[in-house]
Design an enzyme around this catalytic site. Structure first.
Site, short mmCIF file in Angstrom:
data_model
loop_
_atom_site.label_atom_id
_atom_site.label_comp_id
_atom_site.label_asym_id
_atom_site.label_seq_id
_atom_site.Cartn_x
_atom_site.Cartn_y
_atom_site.Cartn_z
N GLU A 24 4.57 18.58 16.72
CA GLU A 24 3.14 18.29 16.61
C GLU A 24 2.28 19.01 17.63
O GLU A 24 0.97 19.01 17.18
CB GLU A 24 3.06 16.88 16.41
CG GLU A 24 3.74 16.24 15.32
CD GLU A 24 3.07 16.62 13.95
OE1 GLU A 24 1.96 16.69 13.73
OE2 GLU A 24 4.06 16.88 13.09
N SER A 54 13.59 -42.70 -16.24
CA SER A 54 14.18 -43.86 -15.44
C SER A 54 14.24 -43.55 -14.03
O SER A 54 14.89 -44.47 -13.13
CB SER A 54 15.53 -44.28 -16.23
OG SER A 54 15.32 -44.77 -17.48
#
Length: 850
Positions: A86, A465
């Protein structure tokens, strides 16, 4: 000489003009330039990670995958690979490289295209941090000025470290640390030269040069990187020759999730977003939850197995799709696998295609191209589904169920493969520590990929219940005892609003006459609960439920409340049961124990309010006004006046509550004490009887005693009208768990099944709490309590034990007796007197015992 003189003057003028132009341009765009000083304290975007209580990664959220590394953690060869590729003159320029620009321009001029980039590493850093990706002259000018500024502010090593952590390298990987993990499943220090070169070649075109997209391009780009490293003297000819012949072994590596808990992870994500907004996904938070692998996986396995068992006994709904019909040309393998790869997996269920079938066996291909065999054992369950209440005949051969070309679902059972189907029913499980409210396990559905709706916290379902223990607690606080007699006979009352008789019934419709409250709860007698409700008053009962944390807006003020017409979430139900298990304290469920920032600093640590039944903490509601009628064990059914109901429901004494929340040390806060500890013990004991019953009768939760083989547990079944919802909730040592099962479509009910002799130990008959929900509760609790010593229920101070007569609830006067618990001062004082027959007073208005 004059020519030279004029030339020099012209050159100086050009230089001055150029310098002035550059300065003027700089002054023009300077206000638009960001402050590069922020790089000194830059915070790289790091995903949020969620961990279990024992430090295992369970989820990761964030658009960018990044694993920050320092420069000294990155191998020198990798640094050199990036510099060579780079910016070979990185250590020689001051942000902008004129030599590089001239070289790139020359190549472009003579070749006709730009094959070399001119941007330095510093320029790329400026672009990545501060500028947009647009390709304009103004952006390029800004990039140059920013690069120069950065070089003045940071050292070369600081620039490199930021760059190598910031650069995008494909597949959501930002920085070399993430790229090493994504492509090779390694940390940067474990990479080979070959792998370093692959990664260093990615910045130019990360989407096309990565080895997952194109291996040929990745190899070519790697070789370019190696050539430049050789040219710069970073590697030897031997290293170059050897490395360029090596294969690239790259695969996509997702974050290393130790185990999955998607519903709870999503709850954490939402909580973090509420606290920190978008930064929750970028600032590297590490969140530690309250769950552990063993417990969470036991919960998920219990829910999935139970849902699959329910689904199997109701029959096979047929193949998911038909890829090709019998007699048509079969698809080639690539077409089959491409189709299957596009389909999701649901828990243990994998998509498959039937490639051959005969009466004894079918062969199915999976998405990876492998094949599995399905014998009669794996398809025997697949009776045709006709409705939720009807199934067809048991298949006699494999081809009764499977044909070539069908797209089906399969799952592995032991060493064999079974036919499966994506269930339409769904389920949820919540398990918390009753002492402090920590969520131990949470399952919001069969599979998160199938449905992200969290039924554990978002589904308001009628509880049936499951509500009875709370209502019986209210009744006992009003004056009833576990020995109070209530008449178990049918009820018929005119309902003016409905214009018809209201006739609540037991399920099954069996009646026993006068029975004790303990038996009424243990056998889940509906008419007994209705009588207790009428005795204490509907409004009183409805308001009392709020003590357990149930929202007032979800509680109906009608007698149907006795049968569970209120709607709560499984989390709310579990929290309520924790009150009965921990001595009467309302703990708050919580699931985040600690939050750390990206530096490991603790920025939040949970400090839950805990239960302390042995502490002298008053009930925040004060004393409930007792009803003289209810304290009399020998009266007929009564209806308490509305005025008496209202005055007998005390409101929380907030000042007293606040004082009670601070321990003697001043360090530990206590949860609100909402029912007194002796009362909590009584209902906890009654829940134990729901599982173990008494001589002569069996509790509705009896399967838990058989499955867990321990007696320190208690629970309660719950089934709503038409079996649209089924529940089982209860406790064990240090754990409270609630399980729900039902359809998201409220129009459907759980139905019933007929027994099939081909299926071993199959549940049959009407679905309900004991058959549909309890198997998951039993399986989970058995796993969680494995190795936990049994802890007998020990009465707290304020409880006395009295020998009572089973038939009357009075003091025993013969052999038909049992020991019963009472809050001191509420025990019976009269001896039992046995009379022949049972008298039910009827003056034309159905008057009964309670």
């Amino acid at each position: 000489m004059k020519f030279v003189k004029y030339f020099l003057i012209l050159a100086v003028c050009c230089i001055l003009l150029g310098a002035g132009s550059i300065y003027g341009l700089y002054r023009y765009i300077e206000p638009q330039l960001p402050d590069v000083a922020t790089l000194k304290d830059v915070r790289l975007q790091i995903p949020m990670q969620i961990y279990s209580a024992d430090g295992e990664l369970i989820a990761q959220y964030g658009e960018k995958r990044r694993i920050p590394v320092t420069l000294d953690q990155i191998p020198p060869e990798m640094v050199k690979a990036f510099i060579a590729t780079e910016d070979s003159r990185f250590y020689e320029h001051h942000g902008v490289d004129p030599v590089g620009i001239f070289r790139a321009a020359s190549v472009a001029l003579f070749s006709g295209h730009a094959s070399q980039g001119a941007s330095t590493i510093t320029q790329q850093l400026a672009r990545n941090f501060f500028l947009s990706p647009e390709r304009t002259l103004m952006r390029k000018i800004k990039e140059v000025f920013l690069a120069i500024r950065i070089e003045q502010l940071l050292t070369k090593d600081e620039i490199l470290e930021l760059y190598l952590n910031k650069i995008y390298l494909g597949y959501r990987a930002y920085g070399v640390g993430a790229a090493a993990q994504v492509y090779f499943g390694k940390t940067v220090d474990q990479l080979t030269l070959n792998e370093m070169a692959v990664i260093a070649g990615l910045p130019k075109a990360p989407s096309t040069f990565n080895p997952l997209y194109s291996m040929d391009r990745a190899v070519a780009r790697r070789n370019v990187v190696l050539s430049r490293m050789l040219d710069e003297g970073y590697i030897t000819q031997q290293q170059f020759d050897q490395t360029r012949t090596e294969a690239i072994n790259a695969n996509y590596h997702a974050p290393e999730i130790a185990f999955s808990a998607p519903y709870l992870s999503e709850m954490v994500r939402q909580e973090m977003y509420n606290r920190y907004g978008e930064s929750a996904y970028e600032d590297g938070y590490r969140i530690y939850t309250t769950i552990t692998r063993k417990v969470q996986q036991a919960a998920q396995q219990a829910v999935r197995n139970n849902v699959l068992d329910y689904d199997m006994r109701h029959g096979y709904r047929g193949p998911a799709n038909v890829l090709w019909k019998v007699g048509e040309s079969a698809w080639d393998n690539n077409k089959i696998t491409d189709t299957l790869k596009a389909l999701p997996t649901y828990g243990p269920l994998l998509p498959a295609a039937v490639t051959s079938a005969n009466p004894q066996q079918a062969t199915a291909m999976l998405a990876d191209g492998s094949t599995v065999a399905l014998s009669m054992e794996g398809v025997r369950w697949a009776r045709p589904y006709r409705s939720d209440t009807q199934q067809g005949p048991t298949p006699r051969k494999v081809t009764d169920v499977l044909q070539t070309g069908q797209q089906i679902w399969v799952r592995q059972v032991g060493d064999a493969w079974w036919l499966a189907q994506v269930p339409e029913v769904n389920s949820a499980l919540v398990s918390i520590n009753p002492q402090n409210g920590a969520v131990m396990a949470l399952v919001g559905g069969f599979d998160f990929n199938q449905s992200k709706f969290n039924r554990a916290t978002q589904a308001l379902r009628q509880v049936g219940s499951n509500i009875k223990p709370f209502l019986y607690t209210a009744a006992m606080d009003k004056g009833l005892t576990l020995a109070s007699m209530l008449n178990d006979v049918p009820i018929s009352r005119w309902d003016a609003s409905a214009g018809s008789d209201w006739q609540p019934k037991n399920s099954p419709p069996q009646y026993a006459g006068p029975i004790r409250l303990r038996q009424g709860l243990g056998q889940s007698k509906n008419v007994v609960m209705v009588r207790a409700m009428r005795a204490m008053g509907v409004d009183y009962a409805a308001e009392y439920l709020q003590r357990f944390g149930f929202p007032a807006q979800n509680i109906v003020h009608t007698e149907s409340l006795a049968l569970g017409s209120a709607s709560f979430t499984p989390m709310q139900v579990a929290r309520g049961y924790a009150v009965m298990a921990n001595g009467g304290f309302l703990v708050d469920p919580w699931f985040i124990s600690k939050i750390e920032n990206d530096q490991g600093g603790v920025i939040f640590e949970a400090k839950p309010k805990v239960a302390c039944p042995e502490c002298d903490i008053p009930v925040i509601y004060g004393d409930t006004q007792k009803s003289n009628v209810l304290e009399n064990n020998d009266v007929e059914d009564v209806a308490i006046s509305r005025e008496q109901q209202n005055v007998s429901v005390p409101m929380p004494q907030l000042e007293q509550a606040n004082q009670a929340l601070v321990a003697k040390t001043g360090a530990q806060e206590y949860a609100p004490h909402v029912i007194n500890t002796p009362l909590a013990f009584l209902i906890k004991s009654a829940l134990n009887t729901n599982i173990f019953g008494e001589p002569g009768w069996q509790g509705t939760g009896w399967r838990a005693g058989r499955d867990l083989q321990r007696r320190d547990i208690g629970g309660k079944t719950g089934t709503t009208n038409s079996s649209k919802d089924a529940w089982f909730s209860g406790y064990g040592p240090g754990v409270v768990t609630s399980v729900w099962i039902g359809f998201d479509d409220h129009r459907r009910n759980l139905g019933h099944t007929t027994a099939s002799g081909a299926i071993k130990d199959q549940i049959s008959g009407y679905e309900g709490g004991a058959k549909s929900a309890q198997p998951a509760w039993d399986a989970y609790m058995k796993a969680v309590l494995e190795g936990v010593p049994e802890q007998p229920l020990t009465p707290p101070p304020g409880i006395v034990t009295v020998n009572i007569d089973r038939s009357t609830g009075q003091l025993a006067n013969g052999g038909n007796s049992r020991e019963e618990y009472f809050i001191e001062g509420t025990q019976p004082t009269q001896q039992a007197v046995h009379e022949v027959g049972t008298t039910i007073i009827d003056n034309g208005e159905a008057q009964e015992l309670f």
